[in-house]
Design a protein around this motif. Structure first.
Motif, PDB file in Angstrom:
ATOM      1  N   VAL A   1      32.373  10.104  24.793  1.00 15.16           N
ATOM      2  CA  VAL A   1      33.536   9.235  25.017  1.00 15.16           C
ATOM      3  C   VAL A   1      34.030   9.345  26.452  1.00 15.16           C
ATOM      4  N   ARG A   2      34.160  10.567  26.949  1.00 18.33           N
ATOM      5  CA  ARG A   2      34.661  10.752  28.319  1.00 18.33           C
ATOM      6  C   ARG A   2      33.663  10.238  29.348  1.00 18.33           C
ATOM      7  N   SER A   3      32.382  10.473  29.117  1.00 18.36           N
ATOM      8  CA  SER A   3      31.358  10.057  30.074  1.00 18.36           C
ATOM      9  C   SER A   3      31.223   8.541  30.133  1.00 18.36           C
ATOM     10  N   THR A   4      31.580   7.868  29.050  1.00 18.26           N
ATOM     11  CA  THR A   4      31.570   6.406  29.046  1.00 18.26           C
ATOM     12  C   THR A   4      32.784   5.853  29.779  1.00 18.26           C
ATOM     13  N   TYR A   5      33.945   6.416  29.497  1.00 21.88           N
ATOM     14  CA  TYR A   5      35.178   5.834  30.033  1.00 21.88           C
ATOM     15  C   TYR A   5      35.356   6.077  31.533  1.00 21.88           C
ATOM     16  N   ALA A   6      35.103   7.280  31.995  1.00 19.92           N
ATOM     17  CA  ALA A   6      35.452   7.636  33.379  1.00 19.92           C
ATOM     18  C   ALA A   6      34.779   6.741  34.422  1.00 19.92           C
ATOM     19  N   PRO A   7      33.465   6.502  34.358  1.00 24.10           N
ATOM     20  CA  PRO A   7      32.856   5.646  35.385  1.00 24.10           C
ATOM     21  C   PRO A   7      33.327   4.194  35.304  1.00 24.10           C
ATOM     22  N   VAL A   8      33.594   3.700  34.095  1.00 26.58           N
ATOM     23  CA  VAL A   8      34.106   2.337  33.963  1.00 26.58           C
ATOM     24  C   VAL A   8      35.492   2.237  34.593  1.00 26.58           C
ATOM     25  N   ALA A   9      36.346   3.208  34.313  1.00 23.59           N
ATOM     26  CA  ALA A   9      37.707   3.173  34.842  1.00 23.59           C
ATOM     27  C   ALA A   9      37.707   3.170  36.367  1.00 23.59           C
ATOM     28  N   ARG A  10      36.821   3.957  36.958  1.00 26.37           N
ATOM     29  CA  ARG A  10      36.777   3.986  38.421  1.00 26.37           C
ATOM     30  C   ARG A  10      36.435   2.608  38.984  1.00 26.37           C
TER      31      ARG A  10
END
Length: 316
Positions: A240-249
């Motif tokens: 979940v974290r690895s999916t969200y973080a790059p998208v958010a950036r």
């Protein structure tokens, strides 16, 4: 023309396993396809998750009948997704239980979700002609409720938003075993298209605090023993974290959905490319993460038309 979704080409039959996760507790799993759970009480049986069609539900029933002849009286649905609920009629349960929020989501987007998933997962919807319509609960609750199967108590609880806003877990205290639905997966990609990335890790930690002896997850193998339970919680959180973080950036600097897709692939492919349904989930996960990064709290409704438009955008 954009290529097909990965799930549209996934037509291979999956190997079914039926694993005892506690005394009278079973996990029906199928290589990354949706799992179901079985809770055998003194006089009756509770099923967790109904499968996508009555045809698939009968595979669960066949396994149940190998271990008990008690009647199936209760069906608990952890959330509203079509692949989880549309097989409900096969069980003949007198009580169908959802959270209040999950029922509201059936009313709001149940038909659209059915239409969307139907085009995405042709194999799971084989025999769809026998689906009588949307599945509606007979019983709803907010927060927590208990069901007694004779002397066996089953606690049904909302632990927090994660896979959807209406997620629930089912806990059997006499065995310290939990059925988590798609909040927890094991070596299977999380479908985050209707998820809540900011809440999901906290919900996982709320589950961890129960110090469980076993979990029947939403997808992937049954988790027996605390080491395997904690591994699954760690892997799910990392996904979940690895999916969200790059998208958010990407989203927060004004980048495109296609740029977010490329950023997620760079981050997640090395870790998760061999997970079940990884390619199936990825476009929907990126689209939802992009929206959440831009403060769209309520996931937008997926429709067959929106699916196609999003996929075309990602294919350039």
């Amino acid at each position: 023309m954009a290529k097909a979704f990965a799930s549209q080409g996934d037509m291979s039959e999956k190997q079914i396993s039926f694993t005892e996760v506690g005394d009278g507790l079973w996990a029906f799993t199928a290589e990354g396809d949706p799992n179901s759970g079985v809770i055998i009480g003194d006089d009756s049986v509770m099923i967790v998750e109904a499968q996508a069609t009555p045809r698939l539900a009968h595979k669960v029933i066949e396994n149940v009948r190998e271990v008990t002849d008690k009647p199936i009286t209760h069906l608990v649905l952890t959330h509203y997704h079509a692949v989880r609920v549309l097989g409900a009629s096969a069980f003949g349960a007198s009580q169908i239980i959802m959270s209040e929020k999950a029922r509201a989501m059936v009313a709001e987007r149940g038909q659209e979700d059915w239409d969307s998933e139907f085009q995405r997962f042709p194999r799971l919807f084989e025999g769809h002609e026998s689906i009588p319509g949307l599945t509606w609960p007979t019983t709803t609750f907010h927060g927590r409720m208990s069901v007694y199967l004779g002397k066996r108590r089953v606690d049904i609880m909302q632990m927090g938003r994660a896979h959807t806003a209406g997620d629930i877990v089912i806990y059997v205290p006499d065995q310290n075993v939990m059925f988590t639905g798609d909040i927890v997966e094991y070596k299977s990609a999380c479908y985050c298209g209707d998820g809540h990335f900011h809440d999901w890790p906290g919900t996982l930690e709320a589950i961890r605090r129960w110090d469980l002896d076993a979990i029947a997850p939403g997808r992937g193998d049954a988790l027996v023993g605390r080491e395997m339970v904690n591994e699954a919680l760690d892997l799910t959180g990392d996904f979940v974290r690895s999916t969200y973080a790059p998208v958010a950036r990407v989203a927060l600097r004004g980048g495109s959905l296609k740029e977010a897709w490329d950023a997620v692939r760079a981050e997640c492919d090395p870790k998760f490319a061999d997970y079940a349904i990884y390619e199936h989930c990825l476009p929907f996960n990126v689209a939802r993460a992009y929206d959440e990064a831009l403060d769209i709290d309520t996931p937008r409704i997926w429709t067959a038309e929106r699916d196609r438009k999003m996929w075309e955008d990602l294919q350039g």
